[in-house]
Design a protein around this motif. Structure first.
Motif, short mmCIF file in Angstrom:
data_model
loop_
_atom_site.label_atom_id
_atom_site.label_comp_id
_atom_site.label_asym_id
_atom_site.label_seq_id
_atom_site.Cartn_x
_atom_site.Cartn_y
_atom_site.Cartn_z
N LEU A 62 3.58 50.61 64.99
CA LEU A 62 4.35 51.00 63.79
C LEU A 62 3.72 50.41 62.53
CD1 LEU A 62 8.19 50.60 64.41
CD2 LEU A 62 6.94 52.69 63.84
N LEU A 112 4.05 50.76 74.11
CA LEU A 112 4.18 50.77 72.65
C LEU A 112 4.44 49.35 72.16
CD1 LEU A 112 4.49 52.58 70.08
CD2 LEU A 112 6.92 52.74 70.63
N PHE A 152 8.40 55.99 69.46
CA PHE A 152 8.17 55.42 68.13
C PHE A 152 9.48 55.38 67.33
CE2 PHE A 152 3.67 54.70 67.13
CZ PHE A 152 3.03 55.27 68.22
#
Ligand SMILES: NC(=O)c1ccc[n+]([C@@H]2O[C@H](COP(=O)([O-])OP(=O)(O)OC[C@H]3O[C@@H](n4cnc5c(N)ncnc54)[C@H](OP(=O)(O)O)[C@@H]3O)[C@@H](O)[C@H]2O)c1
Length: 322
Positions: free
Chosen positions: A47, A42, A306
């Motif tokens: 985001l 990630l 997340f």
């Protein structure tokens, strides 16, 4: 196939547009390879995508994820270079105006499979796990280019890394240390400062604290919150290398007087080339330096990763596995 994708955007509530579900299998055009994803990491970029920054509405739904490690069609272990360039471009890949990062124009890596041009596959050495290799193509490649290409840092120099806890920042600390630099780091959080020291930072400071020395170069990914401190921390003739603005881009005091009077250089840096990713993989193979992984989460629980990143509750990389 299984995929984690953006269905809608929301600047204030980015996770509201995140879907863990199913998307059609990709079909590789001529010259492209299908990679079975074993691990993907990630990045803050994911985001930003959910906030609608860098991703267009008409591209939705878009599978997220910029980097991965997995198996090609012949079962070879590969690292996926996330920058897809214009095949006609002959200059530095990072200057290609037609380039895009996976999950911007082409579907991303948080899925069972991802397709990329054949040239984007870099061999993964056996010494690196899939999880470790999946950290390299975005955050670690960005750090490599910031330090050694755009920043041209030489052994013996002193660098300041702002925002020690981030994925790029932890890579900057570890690569800088391995390359013979004196590494100073800042973080807002005491526990993160302690961990930055354990990782290899020679000294750590609260964000914004006056440093005991002026540094040769500052590595910036935080932006607004640390910019003024970065400008003030440089020696005359020093350089800031900037690749991100996590806290926002609108700086109230850009320090322009310092820039001309101290003859400072402000240098942008974005991702890196396939050749630089290959060199980074070899550097890790040779030195034993390994990406710092904050946590490993099965990809079907991606929402948890997340949420942690959105809250700033990370030290190192969040890796999703399949
Ligand atoms: N140009 C490129 O090619 C490229 C590639 C990769 C990443 N990026 C950009 O680089 C940035 C970092 O990415 P990442 O994946 O490493 O993100 P990340 O893991 O979420 O790290 C962000 C770090 O920024 C620091 N930070 C955030 N808000 C702050 C504030 N208000 N004041 C001080 N420090 C703050 C935090 O450090 P502490 O909590 O330790 O203070 C945090 O650990 C992102 O903006 C991303 O978009 C750009």
């Amino acid at each position: 196939m299984f995929a984690v994708y953006a269905e809608t955007f929301s600047f204030d509530d980015p996770l509201s547009g995140l879907v863990v579900g199913e998307r059609p299998d990709p079909e590789a055009p001529d010259g492209w390879a299908t990679v079975t994803v074993k691990a993907a990491s990630l990045n803050h970029h994911d985001l930003w995508s959910l906030r609608g920054v860098g991703l267009r509405e008409e591209s939705l739904p878009m599978i997220l994820g910029c980097d991965a490690a997995g198996l090609d069609e012949d079962g070879n272990e590969v690292v996926v270079h996330g920058v897809v360039g214009d095949p006609r471009w002959t200059g530095d890949e990072a200057d290609d105006p037609g380039r895009s990062l996976l999950s911007e124009r082409h579907q991303g890596t948080f899925a069972e499979k991802v397709i990329v041009p054949h040239r984007n596959l870099v061999p993964k050495p056996a010494s690196l796990s899939f999880e470790e290799a999946a950290c390299l193509p975005t955050a670690w490649l960005t750090a490599y280019r910031m330090l050694f290409v755009q920043g041209a840092c030489k052994p013996g120099e002193t660098v300041l890394v702002q925002g020690a806890g981030g994925g790029v920042a932890t890579a900057l600390i570890m690569l800088g240390r391995a390359a013979g630099l004196t590494v100073l780091a800042t973080s807002r959080d005491e526990a993160k400062r302690d961990r930055a020291r354990e990782l290899g930072a020679h000294d750590v400071f609260e964000s914004g604290a006056r440093l005991p020395v002026r540094v040769d170069a500052v590595m910036e990914t935080v932006g607004k919150a640390t910019w003024t401190h970065s400008i003030r921390s440089l020696r005359p003739g020093g350089r800031i290398v900037i690749s991100g603005t996590t806290s926002g881009p609108d700086v109230s005091d850009a320090g322009l007087t310092h820039v001309f009077f101290k003859q400072l250089s402000i240098i942008g840096s974005t991702m890196g080339t396939r050749g630089e990713l290959d060199a980074l993989v070899k550097l890790l193979d040779a030195t034993g330096v390994r990406p710092l992984i904050d946590r490993t989460v099965p990809m079907d629980q991606a929402r948890e990763g997340f949420a942690a990143m959105a809250e700033g509750d990370v030290f190192g990389k969040i890796v999703f596995t399949r």
